[in-house]
Design an enzyme around this catalytic site. Structure first.
Site, short mmCIF file in Angstrom:
data_model
loop_
_atom_site.label_atom_id
_atom_site.label_comp_id
_atom_site.label_asym_id
_atom_site.label_seq_id
_atom_site.Cartn_x
_atom_site.Cartn_y
_atom_site.Cartn_z
N ILE A 20 0.82 -1.20 0.00
CA ILE A 20 0.00 0.00 0.00
C ILE A 20 0.86 1.26 0.00
O ILE A 20 0.59 2.20 -0.74
CB ILE A 20 -0.95 -0.01 1.21
CG1 ILE A 20 -2.05 -1.06 1.00
CG2 ILE A 20 -1.58 1.37 1.43
CD1 ILE A 20 -2.95 -1.25 2.19
N TYR A 173 -2.65 -6.31 17.61
CA TYR A 173 -2.89 -5.64 16.33
C TYR A 173 -4.17 -4.81 16.39
O TYR A 173 -4.19 -3.64 15.99
CB TYR A 173 -2.98 -6.69 15.23
CG TYR A 173 -3.28 -6.11 13.85
CD1 TYR A 173 -2.25 -5.58 13.08
CD2 TYR A 173 -4.57 -6.09 13.35
CE1 TYR A 173 -2.50 -5.04 11.82
CE2 TYR A 173 -4.84 -5.56 12.10
CZ TYR A 173 -3.81 -5.04 11.34
OH TYR A 173 -4.07 -4.50 10.10
N LYS A 177 -4.63 -0.67 16.09
CA LYS A 177 -5.40 -0.01 15.03
C LYS A 177 -6.56 0.80 15.61
O LYS A 177 -6.92 1.86 15.08
CB LYS A 177 -5.91 -1.05 14.03
CG LYS A 177 -4.81 -1.66 13.18
CD LYS A 177 -4.03 -0.60 12.40
CE LYS A 177 -2.99 -1.22 11.49
NZ LYS A 177 -2.21 -0.18 10.74
#
Length: 298
Positions: A20, A173, A177
Site C-alpha cells: 500500500i 494488532y 489499530k
C-alpha cells in the site's frame, strides 16, 4: 474520478517500499507531488535494485515522470524521525501538504506467531506491533502538524484497518489499530480550527506480500490453500488505496471528513475509483476476509 493534479505539493509516505505504501507514493508522484518516501532498505546491492527497497520505489516514480526523494529511516528510532522532518523543513521552506502514516514493522511477527493465543505469544508482541505503528504514527503526526499548522493547510492520513473495530490477527494488532483511529478523531478535533484535515483510511483485503506469504505456508499449517486463493481473488489492488489518497487530497470539502474513518470501499463508491484489476473494490470482500479470519482463531 476526473482529472486530478497535485502539482507543487509536498508529500511524505512512510513505509513506502512495498504494498500500500509504495502504491500511494507512486500515485502521488504521478499526480505531480514531490514525494518523500521512507523505509529501512535504501540502496541497490551490487548494482541491483533490490525488491522492497526505497530505490525501487523511487525508480518506479521517476519512470512515470514524478519527483521522489528516498530517505532511509528506521521509524523505531526517534532521532531518525526527527531528522526526516528537519530535512523536509530545510528543503521545502517548512512546507508539507500531505502526510501518509503507513510505516508498520509487525508483519514478520504476525506471521511467526500466527495461530497462538495472545498469552502464548512473545512478550515483545506489543512493541513489535505498536512501536512502528501506533507510537510512530503519533510521533510523526506531531512533526507533520508542526509544519502544517503555520500554513493553515494540509492533510494527514493514517492507514488503519478493519481490525480497529473487530477481531483481526491478534489482540495487539486490533488494539493498535483502534488507537490509530482514536488518534485520528482526537487530533482532528484540535487541528480543525487550523484547517488541517486528519482522516483514517481502512483498506479491504489487499493483494499484498503478507497475504502471499500466508498463502505459501498454509498447507504446512494444515490449512486449506483454496481459502487463501479465494481471498486473493477478491482482494483489491494496493493501487486502490493510492487512488483514495489522491481523491482525499483533492477533495475541496475534505474538512467535512476530518476525524473520520473511511474504507476504500466507501471512497471508491463516492469518488468512482476502480480497482486496477478492473473492478470496484468489493463490498463483500472484507466480510469474506473477516469470516476467514474468525475461522482460524484457536
Amino acid at each position: 474520478m476526473g482529472s486530478l493534479s497535485l502539482s507543487g505539493k509536498i508529500s511524505i509516505v512512510t513505509g513506502a517500499t512495498r504494498g500500500i505504501g509504495k502504491a500511494i507514493a507512486i500515485q502521488l508522484g504521478q499526480q505531480g507531488s514531490k514525494v518523500y518516501i521512507t523505509g529501512r532498505t535504501l540502496s541497490p546491492q551490487d548494482g541491483v535494485c533490490l525488491p522492497g527497497s526505497l530505490e525501487e520505489t523511487a525508480r518506479d516514480i521517476h519512470a512515470r515522470g514524478g519527483v521522489c526523494v528516498p530517505i532511509q529511516c528506521d521509524h523505531s528510532k526517534d532521532i531518525d524521525i526527527q531528522r526526516l522532518f528537519e530535512r523536509i523543513t530545510a528543503e521545502n521552506d517548512g512546507r508539507l501538504d500531505i502526510f501518509v502514516n503507513n510505516a508498520f514493522s509487525g508483519n514478520d511477527t504476525l506471521l511467526k506467531e500466527r495461530g497462538k493465543p495472545f498469552w502464548e505469544q512473545s512478550l515483545n508482541m506489543w512493541d513489535d506491533i505498536n512501536e512502528v505503528g501506533l507510537r510512530n504514527n503519533y510521533l510523526c503526526a506531531i512533526y507533520a502538524s508542526k509544519l502544517m499548522v503555520p500554513r493553515k493547510n494540509g492533510i494527514i492520513i493514517n492507514v488503519s484497518s478493519a481490525g480497529a473495530s473487530m477481531y483481526m490477527l491478534n489482540p495487539a494488532y486490533g488494539i493498535g489499530k483502534a488507537g490509530v483511529d482514536r488518534m485520528t478523531a482526537d487530533c482532528a478535533l484540535e487541528l480543525r480550527k487550523h484547517n488541517i484535515a486528519f482522516v483514517s483510511l481502512s483498506p479491504g483485503p489487499v493483494s499484498s506480500d503478507t497475504l502471499m506469504a500466508l498463502s505459501k505456508g498454509a498447507e504446512n499449517r494444515g490449512e486449506n490453500i483454496e481459502e487463501y486463493r479465494k481471498i486473493a481473488k477478491i482482494a483489491e489492488s494496493p493501487c486502490c488505496a493510492g487512488e483514495c489518497v489522491i481523491a482525499l487530497a483533492n477533495d475541496p470539502n475534505i474538512m467535512e471528513k476530518t476525524g473520520k474513518v473511511f474504507s476504500t470501499v466507501q471512497l471508491a463508491e463516492e469518488y468512482g475509483i476502480v480497482n486496477k484489476k478492473g473492478n470496484e473494490p468489493e463490498a463483500n470482500a472484507l466480510e469474506t476476509f473477516l469470516n476467514f479470519v474468525q475461522g482460524h482463531i484457536n
